[in-house]
Design a protein around this motif. Sequence first.
Motif, short mmCIF file in Angstrom:
data_model
loop_
_atom_site.label_atom_id
_atom_site.label_comp_id
_atom_site.label_asym_id
_atom_site.label_seq_id
_atom_site.Cartn_x
_atom_site.Cartn_y
_atom_site.Cartn_z
N GLY A 148 0.81 -1.21 0.00
CA GLY A 148 0.00 0.00 0.00
C GLY A 148 0.84 1.26 0.00
O GLY A 148 0.55 2.22 -0.72
N ARG A 149 1.90 1.27 0.79
CA ARG A 149 2.77 2.45 0.82
C ARG A 149 3.51 2.65 -0.49
O ARG A 149 3.87 3.77 -0.85
CB ARG A 149 3.77 2.34 1.98
CG ARG A 149 3.15 2.53 3.34
CD ARG A 149 4.21 2.56 4.43
NE ARG A 149 4.86 1.28 4.59
CZ ARG A 149 4.43 0.31 5.37
NH1 ARG A 149 3.31 0.47 6.06
NH2 ARG A 149 5.09 -0.83 5.48
N ALA A 150 3.76 1.57 -1.22
CA ALA A 150 4.42 1.67 -2.52
C ALA A 150 3.44 1.95 -3.65
O ALA A 150 3.87 2.09 -4.80
CB ALA A 150 5.19 0.38 -2.82
N GLY A 151 2.14 2.02 -3.36
CA GLY A 151 1.15 2.30 -4.38
C GLY A 151 0.78 1.11 -5.24
O GLY A 151 0.19 1.29 -6.32
N ALA A 156 -1.53 -5.77 -3.19
CA ALA A 156 -2.10 -5.77 -1.84
C ALA A 156 -3.37 -6.62 -1.78
O ALA A 156 -3.53 -7.46 -0.87
CB ALA A 156 -2.38 -4.34 -1.39
N PHE A 157 -4.27 -6.46 -2.74
CA PHE A 157 -5.50 -7.24 -2.72
C PHE A 157 -5.26 -8.68 -3.17
O PHE A 157 -6.03 -9.57 -2.79
CB PHE A 157 -6.55 -6.57 -3.60
CG PHE A 157 -7.34 -5.51 -2.88
CD1 PHE A 157 -8.50 -5.83 -2.20
CD2 PHE A 157 -6.89 -4.20 -2.86
CE1 PHE A 157 -9.22 -4.86 -1.53
CE2 PHE A 157 -7.60 -3.22 -2.18
CZ PHE A 157 -8.77 -3.55 -1.51
N ALA A 181 -3.91 1.32 1.30
CA ALA A 181 -3.47 1.00 -0.05
C ALA A 181 -4.40 1.63 -1.09
O ALA A 181 -3.95 2.10 -2.14
CB ALA A 181 -3.40 -0.51 -0.24
N CYS A 182 -5.70 1.64 -0.81
CA CYS A 182 -6.65 2.30 -1.72
C CYS A 182 -6.40 3.80 -1.78
O CYS A 182 -6.52 4.42 -2.85
CB CYS A 182 -8.08 2.02 -1.28
SG CYS A 182 -8.57 0.28 -1.34
N ASN A 194 -12.09 -0.36 -5.20
CA ASN A 194 -11.71 -1.41 -4.26
C ASN A 194 -12.11 -1.08 -2.83
O ASN A 194 -12.49 -1.97 -2.06
CB ASN A 194 -10.20 -1.66 -4.34
CG ASN A 194 -9.80 -2.41 -5.58
OD1 ASN A 194 -9.84 -3.64 -5.63
ND2 ASN A 194 -9.39 -1.68 -6.60
N ALA A 195 -12.03 0.19 -2.47
CA ALA A 195 -12.43 0.59 -1.12
C ALA A 195 -13.92 0.38 -0.89
O ALA A 195 -14.34 -0.08 0.18
CB ALA A 195 -12.04 2.05 -0.86
#
Length: 689
Positions: A148-151, A156-157, A181-182, A194-195
């Motif tokens: 998530g921090r890396a975009g 992530a999902f 991450a979203c 996704n959120a």
Amino acid sequence: MEFLNVHINLRKVSRHTSPISSSASSSSASSSSHGRDPADDQVDTSDEFGTLSGDLGSRRAYRKSSPGIQDQCFQEEEEEGEKEKRERRKPYMTTGSNTAYWYFLQCKRLLKENKLQEALDLFSGDMLKRERLPPEEFNYTILIGGCGRAGQLKKAFRLYNDMKKRALVPTDATYTALFNACAQSPSKHAGLKNALHLEQELRRNNYPISTITYHALLKTHAITNHLQACLHTLREMLENQHAVTQETFHYLLMGCVKEKEIGFRLALQVWRQMLNSGIRPDAKNYNLLLRTARDCGIGDPTTATYLLLSPDGEGQKSRRKSRRGSKDPIDIDLLERQLFLQPGQDGTSQFTADRKADKGSAQVTGAEMVPYSSEPDVDHGVVVEEGPCDSLSCQLQTPNLLDLFERKSRAVVSIGTVGGASDRLALIGGGQGFLEKMASSDLRPDLRTLTLLADTMEPGSQSLQVLLREAKQHKVKLDVAFFNSVIYRAAKAGDLDAAKAVLPLMYQRQIKRDVQTYGCLALACDQKKEGLQLLKDMEDASLRPNVQVFSALIGRASRRLEFIYLKTLLEKMSELKVWPNEVIIKQLEFASQYPPGYDQFKRRNNYLIHIDGFRGYYQQWLKSMPAIQGEGTEQTEGHAGTDGEAGTDLAPPQQQPETDGLSSEHINLKVASRFASRKANMQRSTASF
């Protein structure tokens, strides 16, 4: 008797010196020689030790015939090579008997070093495939947070789906990492989609969301959605009896930044609600308020005056209700009605009518207009109502809406037309008043605060000295982005000398200039001599001008119709191999066009005397120069951050990819259209002549 004794002795000697087969052959030979049966003289020696190993004692080698064992030597060589490679890549791998928590610590260490791919390889390759350890929930959570921090939203999902396939139960930390991450996704549409799916999944499963997860959801809506979605999430928080903190209002203010037309007015309303809820703002809240003052407008002045300055009767009633035992510290319905009130709706029309009716009869003691801009043709400011005051400091005191919300200020009658960022900053006390307000709340400005103030304060040496004094007092180390903001404000005001005066200050503090520094200076270079000197200074500093620097120089030259200067800049771009983008092409197209109704055969225009030569050179230049596609503005025009924080550091110009550009067919079509238009103009001019 003698014969029998000799025969027994010979058998004893042969038993120790020869195998059983030789002993048997010798005994048979002796017996046959004497005419006896060998079976009668044979002695049973099976019970004696060492007699059965005689047959095996003569074997010299033992060969293993299994194919797998025969290839074992080659497999051992390959395993040794792989082991050496693995040890070179991961020197921390010691044994093969590690635990899931050990892998969690190793992944955490790698993520702190910004080595996301190595952490993923360690988890999938070593833990799952090599050691076949069953992963735990925290192994997936730490990797989801890193993605998530890396975009990297998809990774992530993908980890989250793999986690569910292994029947692992996600925790609050997992869902918080997914919502973050979203929010950090480069594609806001994909992040919001996704959120929303994850939020619906939690509601279907009746999962109790924690306060931290709600804050992550608020952050996602503030960055990828709009303020109204943030209010719906806040309503759900209050219904589930979660505490409202400074961080909650931090994300509400972040949602106000997306409303470019009325974002500053919305931020002031959220700020007043925060104070009414008994929550003291922190440094992040102050930074976000500054960001809305820089990037957003205040909307209709009448609506802003009604919502910000009128007596808040409904708000007072709601506060009395909350003091009497109401569960919610915020009346979310009232807040939503006030935030999204349209001009001329409900109370605003009645408020406007009352103001017009009472305009002549109202007695204002010592009423004055406090200006918020130096422009004489625009009426900026607020009308204040004050009592008798003899002191000079009282007369020069600027009204501050933040003090008005705390009921510490004089009665402000109305808000005038607010033009720029400095005018909006003046509504909250100006630069000096804003810093004093932070000091009264026991808060210290940081580098982000000072950079935002440099973006919003009026350009000039006085404002710069105030910021430098605050940086020295609070021991804030200034960086190149701060000075670039100061140079940018001075250059946009057209003051090249004031912009250049910042360079010695950077040299004194040992701050190196970058390409963006010269890009800001280029915005104030109107003359050919100034622009060429700027390019020479960049060459002396071993810096290569990028497309944004040339865009600023070409923009200033095209406004002045200096075709010789434009031709020189195009030659420099060809020499340095700086490919133009769409912004530069539009600027050059504007410069190469004749004015409407211009006839070169009727009258002479000194400004357009060199336009024909420039048009010919520009057409040849277009054929030889590839173009890159990028609908960007001038350098340093985009200040807004992506993470929702009050990021004010001016984003450095990014080099556009050379392959993703305008096609040659598109350029040829433009050239052909210009040739056709020029031919038609010539025919019309000849016919009229």
